[in-house]
Design a protein around this motif. Structure first.
Motif, PDB file in Angstrom:
ATOM      1  N   GLU A  94       2.502 -19.284 -13.100  1.00 19.33           N
ATOM      2  CA  GLU A  94       1.431 -19.874 -12.292  1.00 19.33           C
ATOM      3  C   GLU A  94       0.453 -20.692 -13.136  1.00 19.33           C
ATOM      4  O   GLU A  94      -0.395 -21.401 -12.608  1.00 19.33           O
ATOM      5  CB  GLU A  94       0.688 -18.774 -11.526  1.00 19.33           C
ATOM      6  N   ARG A 148      -3.190 -12.845  -8.906  1.00 16.53           N
ATOM      7  CA  ARG A 148      -2.206 -13.872  -8.581  1.00 16.53           C
ATOM      8  C   ARG A 148      -0.948 -13.308  -7.953  1.00 16.53           C
ATOM      9  O   ARG A 148      -0.082 -14.051  -7.516  1.00 16.53           O
ATOM     10  CB  ARG A 148      -1.877 -14.681  -9.825  1.00 16.53           C
ATOM     11  N   GLN A 203       0.979 -12.001  -2.738  1.00 17.30           N
ATOM     12  CA  GLN A 203       1.616 -11.321  -1.601  1.00 17.30           C
ATOM     13  C   GLN A 203       1.106  -9.888  -1.491  1.00 17.30           C
ATOM     14  O   GLN A 203       0.728  -9.422  -0.421  1.00 17.30           O
ATOM     15  CB  GLN A 203       3.115 -11.298  -1.844  1.00 17.30           C
ATOM     16  N   MET A 204       1.085  -9.230  -2.640  1.00 17.33           N
ATOM     17  CA  MET A 204       0.679  -7.829  -2.677  1.00 17.33           C
ATOM     18  C   MET A 204      -0.794  -7.690  -2.284  1.00 17.33           C
ATOM     19  O   MET A 204      -1.160  -6.828  -1.478  1.00 17.33           O
ATOM     20  CB  MET A 204       0.887  -7.309  -4.092  1.00 17.33           C
ATOM     21  N   ILE A 209      -1.202  -8.302   1.458  1.00 12.94           N
ATOM     22  CA  ILE A 209      -0.729  -7.183   2.287  1.00 12.94           C
ATOM     23  C   ILE A 209      -1.748  -6.049   2.233  1.00 12.94           C
ATOM     24  O   ILE A 209      -2.101  -5.453   3.260  1.00 12.94           O
ATOM     25  CB  ILE A 209       0.651  -6.699   1.820  1.00 12.94           C
ATOM     26  N   ALA A 210      -2.257  -5.756   1.030  1.00 17.13           N
ATOM     27  CA  ALA A 210      -3.225  -4.666   0.890  1.00 17.13           C
ATOM     28  C   ALA A 210      -4.491  -4.965   1.680  1.00 17.13           C
ATOM     29  O   ALA A 210      -4.990  -4.121   2.437  1.00 17.13           O
ATOM     30  CB  ALA A 210      -3.558  -4.463  -0.588  1.00 17.13           C
ATOM     31  N   SER A 223       0.944   0.425  -5.399  1.00 13.11           N
ATOM     32  CA  SER A 223       1.286  -0.995  -5.471  1.00 13.11           C
ATOM     33  C   SER A 223       0.687  -1.633  -6.723  1.00 13.11           C
ATOM     34  O   SER A 223       1.391  -2.297  -7.485  1.00 13.11           O
ATOM     35  CB  SER A 223       0.741  -1.740  -4.260  1.00 13.11           C
ATOM     36  N   LEU A 278       9.812 -11.267   2.102  1.00 13.86           N
ATOM     37  CA  LEU A 278       8.915 -10.822   1.018  1.00 13.86           C
ATOM     38  C   LEU A 278       9.535 -10.891  -0.375  1.00 13.86           C
ATOM     39  O   LEU A 278       8.851 -11.121  -1.351  1.00 13.86           O
ATOM     40  CB  LEU A 278       8.436  -9.392   1.291  1.00 13.86           C
ATOM     41  N   ARG A 334       9.917  -9.613  -3.151  1.00 12.93           N
ATOM     42  CA  ARG A 334       9.545  -8.757  -4.283  1.00 12.93           C
ATOM     43  C   ARG A 334       9.490  -7.296  -3.869  1.00 12.93           C
ATOM     44  O   ARG A 334       9.194  -6.964  -2.715  1.00 12.93           O
ATOM     45  CB  ARG A 334       8.191  -9.176  -4.852  1.00 12.93           C
ATOM     46  N   VAL A 366       7.514  -4.595  -4.670  1.00 10.18           N
ATOM     47  CA  VAL A 366       6.297  -3.875  -4.256  1.00 10.18           C
ATOM     48  C   VAL A 366       5.790  -4.338  -2.881  1.00 10.18           C
ATOM     49  O   VAL A 366       5.517  -3.491  -2.018  1.00 10.18           O
ATOM     50  CB  VAL A 366       5.211  -3.985  -5.354  1.00 10.18           C
ATOM     51  N   PRO A 367       5.671  -5.635  -2.621  1.00  7.79           N
ATOM     52  CA  PRO A 367       5.265  -6.026  -1.266  1.00  7.79           C
ATOM     53  C   PRO A 367       6.214  -5.507  -0.193  1.00  7.79           C
ATOM     54  O   PRO A 367       5.779  -5.131   0.898  1.00  7.79           O
ATOM     55  CB  PRO A 367       5.278  -7.552  -1.317  1.00  7.79           C
ATOM     56  N   MET A 375       5.443  -1.981   0.408  1.00  6.94           N
ATOM     57  CA  MET A 375       4.179  -1.859   1.147  1.00  6.94           C
ATOM     58  C   MET A 375       4.412  -2.112   2.641  1.00  6.94           C
ATOM     59  O   MET A 375       3.924  -1.369   3.494  1.00  6.94           O
ATOM     60  CB  MET A 375       3.151  -2.862   0.609  1.00  6.94           C
ATOM     61  N   THR A 376       5.170  -3.157   2.941  1.00 11.50           N
ATOM     62  CA  THR A 376       5.401  -3.491   4.347  1.00 11.50           C
ATOM     63  C   THR A 376       6.248  -2.427   5.030  1.00 11.50           C
ATOM     64  O   THR A 376       5.950  -1.985   6.145  1.00 11.50           O
ATOM     65  CB  THR A 376       6.121  -4.854   4.439  1.00 11.50           C
TER      66      THR A 376
END
Lengths: 367, 334, 318
Positions: free
Chosen positions: A129, B49, B52-53, B56-57, B155, C223, C225, C227-228, C231-232
């Motif tokens: 990134e 960065r 996504q995580m 979601i959290a 997570s 998603l 990855r 971890v996401p 989580m979902t």
């Protein structure tokens, strides 16, 4: 223990003072900020002593002993020969199972050793990134430089690797060559004495290669020690005379290409040739092998021939040949086989390391 | 008392971490401290960065907070609308009134009337002040403690090192002249703002949305949430250093072992983090009648003991993690 | 002689030769893709901790049924004194015990088994999504598949088949084994008289397979990855379960709120498939099964639509 702000020459023993990378580097970087830590001056820059490393039952590096003090050393070998493992051991990412590796007298696993080493890994993972400039600057900050010093060094190394004008884009959009340049840039940041470069020329276009080769030569001229791995001997020959050839985890040969060739010439090579006879007669086979043995004995480089018993399930007769000057021997053998039309079922050198060295040298000559 | 003990221990832990980090880097020289501070900053940024995580959290937290706010607006944190038989009969308050009327017909003496009035008043009192108990049981214990807290920790803590390992970018940190213990502790310090922010901040928001019972819950339970966050974070972070797939180990622990061990009779449950967190909460809210359903089976420990265990566990896990990280050869990243 | 010898011994030079066989249709690639995906699931040693838990549940049912059946045959006709409770026949006592533990080959036995195994399946699928699909998209293995003469549908079918095989290996197949075991332990008539149970097991398995496979494919494609995805997935199957319980059991809201718990919905349909009798009045806080079926159907349809849209998208890697 001396302070980190010591002069960069403090760890270089009796070598001439060469604080920066080159003149332009001198202008931008304050040498007082170099990260070198003092160590016993007599200690060689890199010392590997009977180093072995296993990956489970597979041996990655086998009893390697190596000492480097300066200049460029090329490390050549086929895939799986153990080059990358050796470089990872030297840079302290892996620990040897047997033997020890020291960088300026420090154990390679230690933090102090890493201060002397710049590593350009083979892996192609970055902080995707970030832009190239941000990445290199981050690496500089992680070395402990202040923001201002980190920026100076970042600009200097980006300039050095030819990325100064192209480092604003995000890393995920970089070509392979640009990524290689960024990897090299981060390795140069803290002005290390030893640069360990794993396949630095792969993925770089011919123009870029020449730039890199010039850069490596410049660095060597400044007293840096470079250890560069590559698959291609030809590539390294342009860069250095000092080559180490790895095969099956061992250093099979060290020296200049010419020295290695000479040593191979003087060292008789053991070769097994399986000859297939005509199917009509069992005796024919035997005659074919004997005929080949007789012909081989006439060759000038052959020092001995032995007829072995045939394997029970195969219709071939093995002939064991001892020959000097392998390059000339194989040329003559080829002529002999084509002229007399021997049917060769298998041809192999029985010394694996020699075979690997030979393979590289022959390929290098033919190119 | 909790708060003061906690503050002391928390400050001690943080200073311990800081001293460890600085000691670790001082070995190599002064400017390494600067490198360590930058590592903390960089790691914190890189967690952000992992968009996504984070999204979601945050989304999950926002959803939970919105739900709690709606229930609060509906007046759901109370037993006043509960009926017997289930969802069909009169409400509990109606039962109390009817029983009082019936009993007054049967026993019209003054003393009998007084007892019946006291009984009815007690029932009304319980029903009207049931908000905190219901919020504690369903909002805090069930939703937050059983799911949100372990999930947020899992997570972010597994991703802190596990993400670097998965993307092979850990090599850049390991190539720098920073001692490995300093890297491990630095990344943990960078992780704390995320886990503490989401867990403690999230818990605060949830309680804020819960109205009066929510605020009471926050005042009583925040030390337990903080201590549990530290313990869970250090455990899952350790898994990131240890296992190649830390998320697998963490999810097995959080949703298998915690559930199974936490509900086991006897002393087996004392090896689960959730047990000590609950003990701290039960101890803090004991004055409000919050206690385990079966104290003789649950066998709770004192709140201070639970706090000491959770903080001790955090420090021990960090120590173990530091040793593991310092000695492990991460072959997959090089 | 020399000429013929030269011809006979002319070395066959190595050269490229295109494959001369006939290509099988692209659909034949589905199973190899599934096989590779399954292998990747079974190669991870840490997953075996979870598989062993699943195996333990199966063995508990298997030997529980066996031991109780064996004990019943060993019990004599004589009556025994049960403390101060009076006298009873041990055989009847064991029969009662089997009924209480639901190890009596009835619909509740299989429903319980599916419920316990479902927990294991949920955990594994939460982790498997990124391994099966996410990694292909993240690390660029998808072009490797798509460079072969097969379409994206075949790729997804292969991955879906792997998930389906896995789900059935964990639930339907062991349940069928339990069914067969009970028939062999009791009498062959069981197979005829309770043929509806066999259909119920297959039906329950089919519902789980279709719903979970589509849901996993959709979430993993979205998603990628680990971890996401975890989580979902845990939000869908654990958080919503807890939330539904809090709403219905805690706050006494309408049982329809249980429809947000997808696992409960599959369980409701499973109960219907197996013919499990409805719960007593005090616990009748479940929505009707057809509403659950409607929700599951809707979710599956949404996943399918999402997958179709993703497959039609141009971008495939990174």
């Amino acid at each position: 223990m001396p302070d980190l702000l010591d002069s960069p020459d403090s760890g270089r023993g009796d070598r001439p003072l060469t604080a920066g990378l080159d003149l332009s580097f001198h202008e931008t970087i304050n040498p007082n900020h170099s990260l070198t830590v003092a160590a016993p001056t007599a200690a060689p820059l890199l010392l590997c002593q009977r180093v072995s490393k296993w990956y489970g039952p597979v041996i990655g590096v086998n009893q390697v002993t190596l000492e480097l003090r300066s200049g460029i050393t090329g490390l050549v070998g086929a895939n799986g020969a153990g080059k990358s493992t050796l470089l990872r051991l030297i840079t302290g990412h892996l620990r040897p199972d047997l033997g020890c590796i020291q960088v300026r007298g420090w154990d390679a696993w230690s933090t102090e050793a890493r201060q002397h080493v710049g590593y350009c890994p083979e892996t192609d993972a970055f902080y995707e990134e970030m832009s190239g400039r941000q990445f290199v600057e981050s690496m500089a900050r992680l070395c402990g430089y202040s923001r201002r010093e980190a920026r100076k060094r970042t600009e200097a190394v980006l300039e050095r690797v030819g990325m100064a004008g192209r480092a604003e884009r995000r890393l995920r959009g970089y070509s392979k060559g640009m990524r290689q340049r960024i990897k090299l840039a981060q390795a140069l940041l803290h002005d290390p004495e030893l640069l360990v470069l794993d396949e630095p020329l792969s993925g770089i276009d011919p123009v870029g290669r020449w730039e890199f080769i010039r850069l490596f030569r410049d660095l060597a001229a400044l007293g840096k020690c470079l250890l560069i791995s590559s698959h291609e001997l030809e590539e390294l020959e342009k860069l250095t005379d000092h080559i180490a050839i790895m095969a099956h985890g061992r250093i099979a040969a060290v020296g200049t290409v010419a020295q290695i060739r000479d040593r191979l010439d003087n060292h008789p090579l053991l070769i097994r040739i399986d000859v297939r006879g005509h199917s009509h007669a069992e005796h024919g086979n035997e005659r074919e092998a004997r005929r080949l043995a007789a012909a081989l004995l006439k060759l000038r480089d052959v020092v001995g021939v032995e007829l072995l018993d045939s394997p029970p399930d195969e219709s071939v007769d093995p002939v064991l040949v001892r020959a000097r000057n392998p390059q000339r021997f194989f040329q003559e053998l080829t002529h002999l086989v084509l002229e007399e039309w021997y049917e060769i079922a298998r041809l192999e050198t029985l010394d694996d390391s020699t075979q690997a060295v030979l393979g590289y040298l022959l390929r290098g000559c033919s190119a | 008392m909790y708060q003061s003990i906690f503050f002391f221990c928390f400050l001690f832990s943080l200073s311990f971490l800081g001293v460890l980090g600085v000691l670790a880097v001082r070995r190599a020289g002064l400017s390494q401290t600067r490198a360590w501070c930058y590592l903390v900053w960089l790691s914190w940024q890189r967690q952000a960065r992992a968009s996504q995580m984070v999204w979601i959290a945050v989304g999950l937290l926002a959803f939970a907070v919105a739900l709690v706010a709606i229930f609060t607006a509906m007046g759901a944190w109370s037993m006043h609308y509960w009926r017997w038989p289930y969802r069909q009969g009169p409400t509990f308050l109606q039962w109390a009134d009817e029983i009082q009327i019936v009993m007054s017909v049967r026993d019209s003496s003054a003393s009998g009337q007084g007892v019946q009035a006291a009984l009815a008043a007690a029932v009304r009192g319980i029903v009207e002040h049931s908000g905190f108990a219901i919020f504690s049981h369903w909002g805090v214990f069930l939703l937050f403690l059983s799911f949100l807290l372990p999930l947020f920790n899992l997570s972010f803590a597994t991703e802190a090192l596990g993400g670097e390992r998965e993307s092979n970018s850990l090599i850049w940190l390991l190539s720098r002249p920073l001692p490995r213990p300093a890297i491990y502790l630095g990344k943990f310090v960078a992780l704390l703002p995320w886990t503490l922010g989401l867990n403690l901040g999230g818990f605060g928001l949830l309680c804020l949305a819960g109205g009066q019972p929510g605020w009471l819950a926050f005042r009583l339970y925040w030390p337990a949430v903080l201590a549990a966050t530290l313990a869970f974070s250090s455990l899952f972070y350790l898994m990131g250093a240890w296992f190649r797939r830390p998320a697998v180990a963490a999810i097995v622990y959080a949703f298998f072992l915690e559930v199974i061990l936490g509900n086991m009779p006897g002393y087996m449950k004392r090896i689960s983090i959730g047990f000590y967190t609950r003990c701290m909460m039960f101890d803090a809210a004991s004055a409000f009648g919050i206690q385990p359903e079966r104290p003789d089976i649950f066998l709770p420990v004192e709140g201070t003991t639970a706090l000491a265990v959770l903080l001790g566990l955090t420090i021990a896990l960090l120590g173990i993690g530091t040793v593991i990280f310092s000695r492990t050869q991460y072959q997959e990243i090089v | 002689m020399g000429e013929s010898r030269n011809q006979a011994a002319t070395p066959e030079l190595l050269h490229y030769r295109p494959w001369r066989g006939a290509f099988r249709p692209p659909i034949a690639s589905v199973w190899p893709i599934a096989r590779v995906a399954l292998m990747s699931l079974f190669r991870k040693w840490m997953f075996w901790v979870i598989y062993v838990l699943g195996l333990l549940i199966f063995l508990l049912f298997f030997f529980g049924q066996y031991l109780l059946s064996w004990a019943q045959t060993q019990a004599g006709e004589t009556e025994v004194q049960l403390g101060g409770w009076g006298r009873t026949n041990p055989r009847q006592l064991i029969q009662l015990f089997r009924g209480l533990l639901k190890l009596d080959g009835g619909p509740q036995t299989y429903h319980n088994f599916f419920s316990y195994q479902g927990y294991i399946v949920m955990i594994v699928l939460a982790l498997a999504g990124s391994i099966l699909i996410g990694n292909d998209l993240r690390f660029g293995s998808l072009p490797f598949y798509l460079s072969k003469p097969l379409s994206r549908w075949h790729y997804l079918l292969g991955k879906g088949l792997a998930v389906a095989v896995f789900i059935n290996l964990m639930t339907t197949v062991p349940a069928l084994l339990l069914y067969a075991q009970w028939g062999l332990l009791e009498s062959w008539d069981y197979f005829y008289e309770r043929f509806d149970l066999l259909l119920g097991i297959l039906g329950y398995g089919a519902v789980l397979t279709v719903t979970l496979t589509l849901l996993l494919l959709a979430t993993a494609t979205w998603l990628r990855r680990t971890v996401p995805l975890i989580m979902t997935w845990t939000t869908l199957f654990f958080f919503f379960r807890l939330l539904a319980s809090a709403l219905v059991d805690g706050l006494r809201f309408s049982p329809r709120w249980r429809l947000i718990d997808l696992w409960n919905s599959t369980s409701l349909i499973g109960r219907t498939c197996l013919g499990v009798p409805p719960r007593p009045m005090a616990f009748a806080n479940q929505p009707p099964w057809h509403e659950a079926a409607l929700i599951l159907g809707g979710v599956s349809l949404l996943c399918l639509i999402y997958l179709i849209r993703r497959i039609q998208a141009v971008e495939i890697v990174r």
